[in-house]
Write a protein that holds these residues in place. Structure first.
Motif, PDB file in Angstrom:
ATOM      1  N   LEU A 108      -2.701   6.987  -7.491  1.00 22.64           N
ATOM      2  CA  LEU A 108      -2.078   7.655  -6.491  1.00 22.64           C
ATOM      3  C   LEU A 108      -0.949   6.913  -5.995  1.00 22.64           C
ATOM      4  O   LEU A 108      -0.261   7.504  -5.045  1.00 22.64           O
ATOM      5  N   HIS A 109      -0.527   5.866  -6.424  1.00 18.48           N
ATOM      6  CA  HIS A 109       0.692   5.246  -6.139  1.00 18.48           C
ATOM      7  C   HIS A 109       0.813   4.959  -4.534  1.00 18.48           C
ATOM      8  O   HIS A 109       1.869   5.116  -3.945  1.00 18.48           O
ATOM      9  N   ILE A 110      -0.491   4.431  -3.858  1.00 18.80           N
ATOM     10  CA  ILE A 110      -0.511   4.041  -2.517  1.00 18.80           C
ATOM     11  C   ILE A 110      -0.722   2.642  -2.150  1.00 18.80           C
ATOM     12  O   ILE A 110      -0.989   2.028  -3.318  1.00 18.80           O
ATOM     13  N   THR A 111      -0.647   2.232  -0.960  1.00 18.19           N
ATOM     14  CA  THR A 111      -0.716   0.843  -0.647  1.00 18.19           C
ATOM     15  C   THR A 111      -2.002   0.255  -0.588  1.00 18.19           C
ATOM     16  O   THR A 111      -2.900   1.336  -0.945  1.00 18.19           O
ATOM     17  N   THR A 112      -2.171  -0.927  -0.787  1.00 13.43           N
ATOM     18  CA  THR A 112      -3.704  -1.650  -0.864  1.00 13.43           C
ATOM     19  C   THR A 112      -4.393  -1.058   0.295  1.00 13.43           C
ATOM     20  O   THR A 112      -5.711  -0.753   0.276  1.00 13.43           O
ATOM     21  N   ALA A 113      -3.530  -1.164   1.476  1.00 11.49           N
ATOM     22  CA  ALA A 113      -4.278  -0.868   2.832  1.00 11.49           C
ATOM     23  C   ALA A 113      -4.924   0.557   2.726  1.00 11.49           C
ATOM     24  O   ALA A 113      -6.025   1.075   3.193  1.00 11.49           O
TER      25      ALA A 113
END
Length: 225
Positions: free
Chosen positions: A188-193
């Motif tokens: 999804l190419h999102i941050t770790t958080a």
């Protein structure tokens, strides 16, 4: 001619079952040490011709079912935990109990797969859902196996296996969580958080759905007694 066809089918069935002795442990090991690779593998294999799919490992749904069967066998081997005489008649056989477990625990990979499809803004169909669901079966199977053993140990009377069971359950959740977080982050190419938040919420949703399905199944079976 019909007898020869039957004999040929039996030969193929025997070879298929015996080959599980090699490919089942191999699938477990690869899922354990490299879950992201197994998720990609599941996606890529679906693009092959049916006869060429999953030729070096077990297919994801089969792997999940065999793992549930193994977990069920281990659960029944734990003393003072199960009494088959208390089960509804429809669950008195291993096959029916395995099917019930398969339906219940398939909710976990289903929720994660639906999440990926929705977050990618892809139309949800049987075909778009299949690749992520297949990939999720590999990691969900190991989680259900280890977490299930942990819960079984924790339920042994007099808290004999409480500590060991809690450690196994925590280890299963930790391993499953890190695999899912990395999977969401990559796909999804999102941050770790954001990945952690997405996993936690979907994991809780899956547990609630599993509880509802289990209760509904239990009430249905109770009415059949």
């Amino acid at each position: 001619m019909d007898f020869m066809k039957l004999l040929k089918s039996l030969e193929e069935l025997l070879y298929e079952v015996v080959s599980w002795l090699i490919f089942y442990p191999l699938t477990i090991w690869r899922s354990l040490v490299n879950p992201l690779y197994m998720m990609r593998y599941a996606d890529e294999e679906l693009a092959d011709k049916p006869q060429d799919q999953y030729d070096d490992m077990l297919s994801p749904p089969l792997f999940l079912l065999l793992t549930l069967l193994l977990a069920q066998s281990i659960s029944h081997a734990i003393p003072s935990l199960y009494d088959d005489s208390t089960l509804p008649p429809i669950l008195s056989s291993t096959a029916n109990l395995l099917i019930a477990r398969g339906v219940i625990f398939s909710v976990l990979p289903l929720v994660m797969a639906v999440t990926l499809v929705r977050r990618k803004n892809i139309r949800l169909t049987r075909e778009t859902l299949r690749p992520p669901f297949y990939g999720q079966c590999y990691v969900a199977a190991l989680f259900v196996l280890v977490a299930g053993i942990g819960l079984d140990l924790m339920l042994i009377p007099h808290q004999v296996g409480l500590t060991t069971g809690a450690i196994l359950f925590a280890a299963a959740v930790t391993w499953y969580g890190q695999a899912e977080v990395r999977w969401f982050k990559r796909d999804l190419h999102i941050t770790t958080a954001a990945s952690i938040g997405l996993f936690v919420t979907r994991f809780l949703v899956a547990l609630i759905v599993i509880l509802v399905v289990a209760l509904a199944l239990g009430l249905t079976l109770k009415s059949w007694k």
